[in-house]
Design a protein around this motif. Structure first.
Motif, mmCIF file in Angstrom:
data_model
loop_
_atom_site.group_PDB
_atom_site.id
_atom_site.type_symbol
_atom_site.label_atom_id
_atom_site.label_comp_id
_atom_site.label_asym_id
_atom_site.label_seq_id
_atom_site.Cartn_x
_atom_site.Cartn_y
_atom_site.Cartn_z
ATOM 1 N N ILE A 35 22.654 23.312 12.892
ATOM 2 C CA ILE A 35 21.209 21.959 14.177
ATOM 3 C C ILE A 35 21.023 20.839 12.872
ATOM 4 C CG2 ILE A 35 18.711 22.509 14.066
ATOM 5 C CD1 ILE A 35 21.175 25.983 13.780
ATOM 6 N N ILE A 36 21.235 21.268 11.817
ATOM 7 C CA ILE A 36 20.483 19.745 10.687
ATOM 8 C C ILE A 36 21.770 18.564 11.018
ATOM 9 C CG2 ILE A 36 20.220 18.473 8.937
ATOM 10 C CD1 ILE A 36 18.691 21.225 7.893
ATOM 11 N N VAL A 37 22.933 19.207 11.768
ATOM 12 C CA VAL A 37 23.912 18.129 11.448
ATOM 13 C C VAL A 37 24.280 17.449 12.896
ATOM 14 C CG1 VAL A 37 26.563 17.863 11.440
ATOM 15 C CG2 VAL A 37 25.104 18.396 9.016
ATOM 16 N N GLY A 38 23.250 18.735 13.830
ATOM 17 C CA GLY A 38 23.768 18.482 14.875
ATOM 18 C C GLY A 38 23.027 17.069 15.667
ATOM 19 N N SER A 39 21.731 17.467 14.605
ATOM 20 C CA SER A 39 20.263 16.780 15.395
ATOM 21 C C SER A 39 20.809 15.008 15.308
ATOM 22 C CB SER A 39 19.050 17.445 14.604
ATOM 23 O OG SER A 39 19.488 17.059 13.429
ATOM 24 N N GLU A 40 21.451 15.072 14.059
ATOM 25 C CA GLU A 40 21.986 13.693 14.032
ATOM 26 C C GLU A 40 22.881 13.214 15.121
ATOM 27 O OE1 GLU A 40 23.081 14.248 9.468
ATOM 28 O OE2 GLU A 40 20.500 14.522 9.046
ATOM 29 N N GLY A 41 23.436 14.139 15.808
ATOM 30 C CA GLY A 41 24.190 13.456 17.239
ATOM 31 C C GLY A 41 26.354 13.702 15.857
ATOM 32 N N VAL A 42 25.905 14.718 14.760
ATOM 33 C CA VAL A 42 27.609 14.616 14.362
ATOM 34 C C VAL A 42 27.541 15.842 14.222
ATOM 35 C CG1 VAL A 42 28.585 14.850 12.150
ATOM 36 C CG2 VAL A 42 26.679 12.849 12.366
ATOM 37 N N ARG A 43 29.017 15.701 15.077
ATOM 38 C CA ARG A 43 30.037 17.288 15.010
ATOM 39 C C ARG A 43 30.322 17.730 14.539
ATOM 40 N NH1 ARG A 43 30.950 18.108 21.277
ATOM 41 N NH2 ARG A 43 29.356 17.570 21.959
ATOM 42 N N TYR A 44 31.123 18.847 13.661
ATOM 43 C CA TYR A 44 31.886 19.184 12.729
ATOM 44 C C TYR A 44 33.367 18.314 12.760
ATOM 45 C CZ TYR A 44 28.454 22.305 10.571
ATOM 46 O OH TYR A 44 27.689 23.040 9.819
ATOM 47 N N GLY A 45 33.872 19.011 11.559
ATOM 48 C CA GLY A 45 35.062 18.371 12.377
ATOM 49 C C GLY A 45 36.042 19.946 11.652
ATOM 50 N N ASP A 46 38.013 19.497 11.979
ATOM 51 C CA ASP A 46 38.331 20.775 11.446
ATOM 52 C C ASP A 46 37.646 21.079 10.094
ATOM 53 O OD1 ASP A 46 39.658 21.200 14.400
ATOM 54 O OD2 ASP A 46 41.518 20.507 14.173
ATOM 55 N N ASN A 47 38.156 21.006 9.560
ATOM 56 C CA ASN A 47 37.299 20.794 7.499
ATOM 57 C C ASN A 47 35.937 20.773 7.762
ATOM 58 O OD1 ASN A 47 40.347 21.079 7.528
ATOM 59 N ND2 ASN A 47 40.469 18.877 7.520
ATOM 60 N N GLY A 48 34.897 20.704 8.483
ATOM 61 C CA GLY A 48 33.830 20.852 7.915
ATOM 62 C C GLY A 48 33.434 19.633 8.643
ATOM 63 N N ILE A 49 32.552 18.422 7.608
ATOM 64 C CA ILE A 49 31.628 17.074 7.354
ATOM 65 C C ILE A 49 32.157 16.800 5.717
ATOM 66 C CG2 ILE A 49 30.820 17.815 8.711
ATOM 67 C CD1 ILE A 49 28.083 18.383 7.063
ATOM 68 N N ASP A 50 31.966 15.787 5.931
ATOM 69 C CA ASP A 50 31.785 15.186 4.537
ATOM 70 C C ASP A 50 31.082 14.127 3.873
ATOM 71 O OD1 ASP A 50 31.201 12.499 5.912
ATOM 72 O OD2 ASP A 50 33.663 11.495 5.294
ATOM 73 N N TYR A 51 29.848 14.907 4.520
ATOM 74 C CA TYR A 51 28.713 14.188 3.472
ATOM 75 C C TYR A 51 27.235 15.891 3.474
ATOM 76 C CZ TYR A 51 26.279 14.343 8.598
ATOM 77 O OH TYR A 51 25.650 14.202 9.141
ATOM 78 N N LYS A 52 26.327 15.553 2.864
ATOM 79 C CA LYS A 52 26.005 16.479 2.770
ATOM 80 C C LYS A 52 24.368 15.956 3.293
ATOM 81 C CE LYS A 52 22.703 19.527 -0.483
ATOM 82 N NZ LYS A 52 22.045 19.284 -2.009
ATOM 83 N N PRO A 53 24.233 16.525 4.831
ATOM 84 C CA PRO A 53 22.432 16.036 4.784
ATOM 85 C C PRO A 53 21.392 16.275 4.732
ATOM 86 C CG PRO A 53 23.523 17.782 6.215
ATOM 87 C CD PRO A 53 23.863 18.239 5.389
ATOM 88 N N LYS A 54 20.314 15.129 4.448
ATOM 89 C CA LYS A 54 19.354 15.095 3.651
ATOM 90 C C LYS A 54 17.818 15.585 4.544
ATOM 91 C CE LYS A 54 21.224 11.293 0.276
ATOM 92 N NZ LYS A 54 21.052 10.367 0.637
ATOM 93 N N THR A 55 18.402 15.620 5.505
ATOM 94 C CA THR A 55 17.016 16.243 6.220
ATOM 95 C C THR A 55 17.008 17.864 6.012
ATOM 96 O OG1 THR A 55 17.521 14.932 7.837
ATOM 97 C CG2 THR A 55 16.494 16.294 8.949
ATOM 98 N N LYS A 56 15.761 18.052 5.384
ATOM 99 C CA LYS A 56 15.308 19.319 5.952
ATOM 100 C C LYS A 56 15.057 20.005 7.291
ATOM 101 C CE LYS A 56 15.691 19.125 1.245
ATOM 102 N NZ LYS A 56 17.167 19.459 0.819
ATOM 103 N N ILE A 57 14.968 21.368 7.467
ATOM 104 C CA ILE A 57 15.274 22.098 8.970
ATOM 105 C C ILE A 57 13.495 22.031 8.885
ATOM 106 C CG2 ILE A 57 14.278 24.647 8.182
ATOM 107 C CD1 ILE A 57 16.522 22.923 11.143
ATOM 108 N N GLU A 58 12.321 21.731 8.264
ATOM 109 C CA GLU A 58 11.337 21.320 8.596
ATOM 110 C C GLU A 58 11.015 19.828 9.297
ATOM 111 O OE1 GLU A 58 11.053 20.582 3.223
ATOM 112 O OE2 GLU A 58 12.271 22.642 5.706
ATOM 113 N N GLN A 59 11.546 19.345 8.737
ATOM 114 C CA GLN A 59 11.371 18.159 9.827
ATOM 115 C C GLN A 59 11.695 18.189 11.075
ATOM 116 O OE1 GLN A 59 13.963 16.742 6.053
ATOM 117 N NE2 GLN A 59 12.232 14.330 6.125
ATOM 118 N N LEU A 60 12.778 18.601 11.271
ATOM 119 C CA LEU A 60 13.121 19.218 12.805
ATOM 120 C C LEU A 60 11.909 20.476 14.107
ATOM 121 C CD1 LEU A 60 16.928 19.433 12.165
ATOM 122 C CD2 LEU A 60 15.178 17.462 13.384
ATOM 123 N N PHE A 61 11.129 20.117 12.970
ATOM 124 C CA PHE A 61 10.083 21.337 14.022
ATOM 125 C C PHE A 61 9.487 21.078 15.161
ATOM 126 C CE2 PHE A 61 9.396 24.466 10.318
ATOM 127 C CZ PHE A 61 10.675 25.352 10.032
#
Length: 84
Positions: A35-61
């Motif tokens: 959800i966090i990664v998608g909220s940033e407009g990023v889609r997973y690739g076949d091997n995941g993602i190459d960064y750790k999101p800094k956003t916390k879920i409570e920031q998206l409430f």
């Protein structure tokens, strides 16, 4: 212990769960990562993602995620494919 039900609480990267697929004693996981990664407009690739999101879920409430729902749904489904 392999005979005990194991639940994983969260993950920083989806690649983590890819590494656990051989452990059939892990029964469940919950994470806001797709959800966090998608909220940033990023889609997973076949091997995941190459960064750790800094956003916390409570920031998206209070954020309107309507414009990002396709990315979020894509990531949730891709995450599921990683653990099959």
């Amino acid at each position: 212990r392999k005979y005990v039900y194991h639940h994983l609480l969260g993950c920083s990267l989806p690649q983590e769960v890819m590494a656990y697929t051989k452990f059939d004693w892990i029964k469940s996981i919950d994470t806001s990562n797709p959800i966090i990664v998608g909220s940033e407009g990023v889609r997973y690739g076949d091997n995941g993602i190459d960064y750790k999101p800094k956003t916390k879920i409570e920031q998206l409430f209070e954020v309107d995620l309507d414009t990002r729902m396709e990315d979020i749904i894509f990531n949730v489904n891709k995450f599921k494919s990683y653990v099959k």
